[in-house]
Motif scaffolding. Structure first.
Motif, mmCIF file in Angstrom:
data_model
loop_
_atom_site.group_PDB
_atom_site.id
_atom_site.type_symbol
_atom_site.label_atom_id
_atom_site.label_comp_id
_atom_site.label_asym_id
_atom_site.label_seq_id
_atom_site.Cartn_x
_atom_site.Cartn_y
_atom_site.Cartn_z
ATOM 1 N N MET A 151 0.892 -1.161 -0.104
ATOM 2 C CA MET A 151 -0.054 -0.005 0.175
ATOM 3 C C MET A 151 0.769 1.221 -0.010
ATOM 4 O O MET A 151 2.061 1.221 0.409
ATOM 5 C CB MET A 151 -0.864 -0.001 1.325
ATOM 6 C CG MET A 151 -2.300 -0.901 1.252
ATOM 7 S SD MET A 151 -3.228 -0.260 2.839
ATOM 8 C CE MET A 151 -4.813 -1.192 1.913
ATOM 9 N N SER A 152 0.384 2.342 -0.609
ATOM 10 C CA SER A 152 0.974 3.703 -0.387
ATOM 11 C C SER A 152 0.813 4.125 0.957
ATOM 12 O O SER A 152 -0.234 3.659 1.739
ATOM 13 C CB SER A 152 0.555 4.637 -1.312
ATOM 14 O OG SER A 152 -0.973 4.924 -1.260
ATOM 15 N N ALA A 158 -0.403 7.064 1.628
ATOM 16 C CA ALA A 158 -1.815 7.690 1.603
ATOM 17 C C ALA A 158 -3.021 6.632 1.811
ATOM 18 O O ALA A 158 -4.037 6.731 2.623
ATOM 19 C CB ALA A 158 -2.099 8.262 0.277
ATOM 20 N N ASP A 159 -2.780 5.404 1.230
ATOM 21 C CA ASP A 159 -3.755 4.508 1.355
ATOM 22 C C ASP A 159 -3.911 3.737 2.730
ATOM 23 O O ASP A 159 -5.041 3.308 3.374
ATOM 24 C CB ASP A 159 -3.549 3.225 0.527
ATOM 25 C CG ASP A 159 -3.952 3.733 -0.998
ATOM 26 O OD1 ASP A 159 -5.010 4.480 -1.469
ATOM 27 O OD2 ASP A 159 -3.414 3.085 -1.964
ATOM 28 N N GLN A 161 -5.538 6.174 4.802
ATOM 29 C CA GLN A 161 -6.921 6.337 4.545
ATOM 30 C C GLN A 161 -7.850 5.090 5.226
ATOM 31 O O GLN A 161 -8.853 5.418 5.994
ATOM 32 C CB GLN A 161 -7.213 6.182 3.126
ATOM 33 C CG GLN A 161 -8.574 6.286 2.822
ATOM 34 C CD GLN A 161 -8.974 6.243 1.229
ATOM 35 O OE1 GLN A 161 -7.948 6.263 0.438
ATOM 36 N NE2 GLN A 161 -10.258 6.039 0.784
ATOM 37 N N TRP A 162 -7.181 3.893 4.975
ATOM 38 C CA TRP A 162 -7.935 2.769 5.276
ATOM 39 C C TRP A 162 -7.921 2.158 6.968
ATOM 40 O O TRP A 162 -8.901 1.634 7.253
ATOM 41 C CB TRP A 162 -7.429 1.511 4.396
ATOM 42 C CG TRP A 162 -8.067 1.730 3.087
ATOM 43 C CD1 TRP A 162 -7.107 1.930 1.961
ATOM 44 C CD2 TRP A 162 -9.337 1.517 2.583
ATOM 45 N NE1 TRP A 162 -7.815 2.151 0.765
ATOM 46 C CE2 TRP A 162 -9.248 2.091 1.141
ATOM 47 C CE3 TRP A 162 -10.376 1.268 3.345
ATOM 48 C CZ2 TRP A 162 -10.322 1.723 0.587
ATOM 49 C CZ3 TRP A 162 -11.578 1.401 2.400
ATOM 50 C CH2 TRP A 162 -11.758 1.718 0.973
ATOM 51 N N TRP A 188 -6.562 -7.665 4.819
ATOM 52 C CA TRP A 188 -6.747 -7.368 3.350
ATOM 53 C C TRP A 188 -5.318 -7.974 2.687
ATOM 54 O O TRP A 188 -5.315 -7.983 1.603
ATOM 55 C CB TRP A 188 -6.438 -5.673 3.384
ATOM 56 C CG TRP A 188 -7.845 -5.251 3.540
ATOM 57 C CD1 TRP A 188 -8.758 -5.651 4.160
ATOM 58 C CD2 TRP A 188 -8.125 -3.802 3.176
ATOM 59 N NE1 TRP A 188 -9.924 -4.871 4.177
ATOM 60 C CE2 TRP A 188 -9.613 -3.797 3.612
ATOM 61 C CE3 TRP A 188 -7.387 -2.811 2.575
ATOM 62 C CZ2 TRP A 188 -10.305 -2.524 3.116
ATOM 63 C CZ3 TRP A 188 -8.207 -1.979 2.128
ATOM 64 C CH2 TRP A 188 -9.463 -1.518 2.443
ATOM 65 N N SER A 244 5.180 6.044 -8.438
ATOM 66 C CA SER A 244 4.610 6.088 -6.947
ATOM 67 C C SER A 244 5.427 5.266 -6.021
ATOM 68 O O SER A 244 5.862 4.267 -6.241
ATOM 69 C CB SER A 244 3.217 6.022 -6.941
ATOM 70 O OG SER A 244 2.519 6.818 -7.551
ATOM 71 N N TYR A 265 5.531 2.797 -2.707
ATOM 72 C CA TYR A 265 4.471 1.689 -2.056
ATOM 73 C C TYR A 265 5.541 1.085 -0.804
ATOM 74 O O TYR A 265 6.647 1.155 -1.026
ATOM 75 C CB TYR A 265 3.934 0.765 -2.815
ATOM 76 C CG TYR A 265 2.989 1.232 -3.764
ATOM 77 C CD1 TYR A 265 1.797 1.271 -3.580
ATOM 78 C CD2 TYR A 265 3.358 1.759 -4.988
ATOM 79 C CE1 TYR A 265 0.858 1.899 -4.523
ATOM 80 C CE2 TYR A 265 2.533 2.163 -6.121
ATOM 81 C CZ TYR A 265 1.058 2.382 -5.735
ATOM 82 O OH TYR A 265 0.424 2.910 -6.651
ATOM 83 N N GLU A 320 -9.721 7.779 -11.450
ATOM 84 C CA GLU A 320 -8.261 7.901 -11.576
ATOM 85 C C GLU A 320 -7.357 8.127 -12.998
ATOM 86 O O GLU A 320 -8.392 7.738 -13.746
ATOM 87 C CB GLU A 320 -7.497 6.758 -10.635
ATOM 88 C CG GLU A 320 -7.635 5.400 -11.310
ATOM 89 C CD GLU A 320 -7.175 4.024 -10.602
ATOM 90 O OE1 GLU A 320 -7.232 3.159 -11.245
ATOM 91 O OE2 GLU A 320 -6.727 4.462 -9.426
#
Length: 318
Positions: A56-57, A59-60, A63-64, A79, A98, A100, A187
């Motif tokens: 995941m990044s 940001a993700d 968020q999650w 997950w 990006s 990760y 996106e």
């Protein structure tokens, strides 16, 4: 007393080192990186009975964990992928350029987790510093659909595409039309987009629009292709790379399919709810089809000998 303290300290340090060495752990090695994928090899140590991993990044992750009300080590096994022994995995559908985190949570033989660890990997960037240009082709136009193929040039890092009616485009202008598309797409795109638009209005004119950005975030040229969706009574569009027509569109169940590279291909007839009713071989470039179907509206899919695919509508009235 000094010797006793030194001996006590040495025993304590050795015990600490031994304890650290027996913790379950997983070594992660990045084996390949592309613009939208990266691959990793996972090698657990002898004390690791199983482990879970996830990419995941930042940001993700933020968020999650917030949305799910979980910590990172709770999120990984839910997950992520859980396995034991060495493993290889390719993470796909990633964003070019990006960064990760590959998060790993190891477990011992009692299924007790250790602290999670991570390594970072950055996908390759796309595009160059030149002008972004998107080539747009519209084909397979029917009374309710059209195939739109958008191909970015090598300077394009990301792009957006979509359809806007000519009426709306003329009313709001190109800049606003592009803003609407950008705001409504989840996106951006990074590679060729080959999308068949369904549910278009019969007889309405549309613009297929595509616009992109280069690697230094400069917007390039906006490409627009104007086309008209066919009327209900018209068969397959002739505005295709390999023209195909059906005639008569309104018929008693017997009709013709004509076009280049038809011989050696196949025709499929579907009901309007998508059920395949018939599959027929095409023996000439002007093939006669005796469907034997009752009165109704049907969808026709033609696959030419060159692999091209065309679709259209057949209206049978008895």
């Amino acid at each position: 007393m000094k010797n006793f303290f030194s001996l006590f300290l040495a025993i304590t340090l050795c015990s600490s080192i031994f304890a650290q060495g027996t913790q379950p752990a997983v070594e992660v090695t990045i084996t390949d990186v592309t613009t939208e994928t990266f691959s990793a090899h996972f090698e657990p140590n002898a004390e690791c009975a199983s482990y879970a991993y996830l990419a995941m990044s930042d940001a993700d992750i933020a968020q999650w964990t917030t949305m799910m009300g979980m910590t990172v080590d709770q999120l990984i096994p839910i997950w992520g992928i859980t396995t034991s022994g060495p493993d290889d995995h390719t993470f796909d559908q990633m964003t070019p350029g990006s960064t990760y985190k590959i998060l790993v949570l190891p477990y011992d033989a009692n299924n007790t987790p250790s602290d999670y660890t991570y390594i970072e990997v950055t996908t390759l960037s796309t595009g160059g510093s030149g002008t972004s240009v998107i080539n747009v082709e519209v084909s397979n136009i029917t009374s309710s659909s059209a195939l739109v193929t958008c191909t970015p040039n090598e300077e394009t890092a990301l792009f957006y595409d979509g359809l806007v009616t000519v009426e709306l485009y003329d009313e709001i202008g190109q800049d606003s039309a592009c803003s609407i598309l950008r705001e409504n797409l989840p996106e951006p795109l990074y590679s060729t987009d080959n999308w068949e638009w369904q549910g278009l209005e019969s007889g309405i004119e549309y613009y297929a629009i595509a616009f992109g950005q280069n690697s230094v975030a400069q917007w390039g040229d906006t490409t627009t292709v104007r086309f008209r969706v066919l009327d209900d009574e018209v068969g397959i569009s002739e505005n295709t790379a390999t023209p195909v027509v059906i005639y008569p569109t309104l018929n008693d169940g017997t009709f013709h399919i004509a076009g280049r590279n038809i011989a050696g291909g196949t025709a499929q007839i579907f009901s309007t709810n998508g059920q395949l009713l018939k599959t027929m071989s095409l023996t000439s470039d002007d093939a006669t089809i005796e469907s034997g179907l009752p009165t109704g509206t049907y969808l026709l899919r033609v696959v030419g000998s060159d692999g091209s695919v065309k679709s259209g509508k057949v209206l049978i009235q008895k």
